[in-house]
Design an enzyme around this catalytic site. Structure first.
Site, PDB file in Angstrom:
ATOM      1  N   ASP A   1     -32.441   3.833  20.160  1.00 34.89           N
ATOM      2  CA  ASP A   1     -31.922   4.877  21.045  1.00 34.89           C
ATOM      3  C   ASP A   1     -32.985   5.671  21.794  1.00 34.89           C
ATOM      4  OD1 ASP A   1     -32.237   7.906  19.696  1.00 34.89           O
ATOM      5  OD2 ASP A   1     -32.383   6.261  18.277  1.00 34.89           O
TER       6      ASP A   1
ATOM      7  N   ASP B   1     -30.841   6.523  12.910  1.00 32.76           N
ATOM      8  CA  ASP B   1     -30.382   7.774  13.522  1.00 32.76           C
ATOM      9  C   ASP B   1     -30.036   7.568  14.992  1.00 32.76           C
ATOM     10  OD1 ASP B   1     -30.654   9.540  11.278  1.00 32.76           O
ATOM     11  OD2 ASP B   1     -32.821   9.470  11.554  1.00 32.76           O
TER      12      ASP B   1
ATOM     13  N   ASP C   1     -31.444  13.858   9.654  1.00 34.35           N
ATOM     14  CA  ASP C   1     -32.276  14.950   9.140  1.00 34.35           C
ATOM     15  C   ASP C   1     -31.703  16.326   9.494  1.00 34.35           C
ATOM     16  OD1 ASP C   1     -34.026  13.200   7.918  1.00 34.35           O
ATOM     17  OD2 ASP C   1     -35.487  13.221   9.535  1.00 34.35           O
TER      18      ASP C   1
ATOM     19  N   ASP D   1     -37.124   5.709  11.005  1.00 35.64           N
ATOM     20  CA  ASP D   1     -38.017   6.811  10.644  1.00 35.64           C
ATOM     21  C   ASP D   1     -37.257   7.902   9.878  1.00 35.64           C
ATOM     22  OD1 ASP D   1     -40.401   8.132  10.459  1.00 35.64           O
ATOM     23  OD2 ASP D   1     -40.429   8.875  12.523  1.00 35.64           O
TER      24      ASP D   1
ATOM     25  N   ASP E   1     -32.145   0.459  14.444  1.00 36.30           N
ATOM     26  CA  ASP E   1     -32.570   1.826  14.155  1.00 36.30           C
ATOM     27  C   ASP E   1     -31.392   2.498  13.451  1.00 36.30           C
ATOM     28  OD1 ASP E   1     -33.973   4.351  14.347  1.00 36.30           O
ATOM     29  OD2 ASP E   1     -32.697   4.827  16.067  1.00 36.30           O
TER      30      ASP E   1
END
Length: 203
Positions: A178, A10, A19, A95, A8
């Site tokens: 996470d 972030d 973001d 994402d 992943d």
């Protein structure tokens, strides 16, 4: 047994959520908070934020400069380089969006260590505005997963990665994540695979 490591991005590969990091760096946190009350899907909200920032005179260079301040722990950099040197196949499933991820990895000179980045698409339009699109488009057949947001099912993506290898290749998969969005892909792993959750960041 060869190893495929899926990160992943972030709060896992990097030490923040890219973001809101960009939004805060560009002084638009109040605007983002107001848009959060509209219940826009997150990817649509970020695309709208890029539109609003562009309208306020922020350009792509401003976004890139904010991303170059994203914190990335030196031990993570060493781990990526070490895993690659040992022959591991490194991939990102996130994402976030492709522009943010590539900008950060290029800044830290890490892009070349990753075989694949699977994330929400992004492009710069003819007016110089960054546009962000959902990985699963609104026109596509819904992925049907009750654990994931409509724009991206990480479990479906991990299944796709696993299925691209013949069964006899005997790959071991390690997934690093996470939070809530990383639960679904962890369910796609087998008895020889491993999940490495980021300590203290479950959600």
């Amino acid at each position: 047994m060869e190893t495929v490591i899926i990160f992943d991005f972030d709060q896992t590969l990097i030490d923040c959520n890219s973001d809101p990091w960009v939004v805060n760096q560009l002084g638009a946190a109040e605007l983002m908070n107001s848009l959060l009350r509209t219940n826009l899907p997150w990817t649509s909200l970020m695309d709208r934020m890029m539109e609003e920032l562009h309208a306020k005179g922020k350009n792509v260079s401003d976004i890139q400069n904010s991303l170059k301040t994203v914190p990335l722990h030196p031990e993570m950099i060493r781990a990526i380089k070490s895993a690659h040197s040992l022959g591991c196949d490194l991939r990102i499933v996130s994402d976030a969006n492709l522009f943010f991820i590539k900008t950060v990895l290029e800044h830290y000179d890490l892009l070349q260590f990753f075989t694949e980045i699977i994330t929400n698409p992004a492009k710069i339009d003819e007016e110089g505005r960054l546009k962000i699109f959902p990985f699963h488009s609104d026109s596509a057949v819904p992925h049907g997963c009750q654990l994931c947001p409509a724009n991206m099912c990480k479990g479906t993506i991990v299944d796709g990665i696993k299925n691209c290898f013949p069964p006899e290749s005997k790959k071991r998969f390690i997934y690093l994540g996470d939070g809530r969005g990383d639960f679904c892909p962890s369910l796609k792993l087998g008895s020889e695979d491993h999940v490495l959750p980021r300590k203290g960041l479950g959600g």
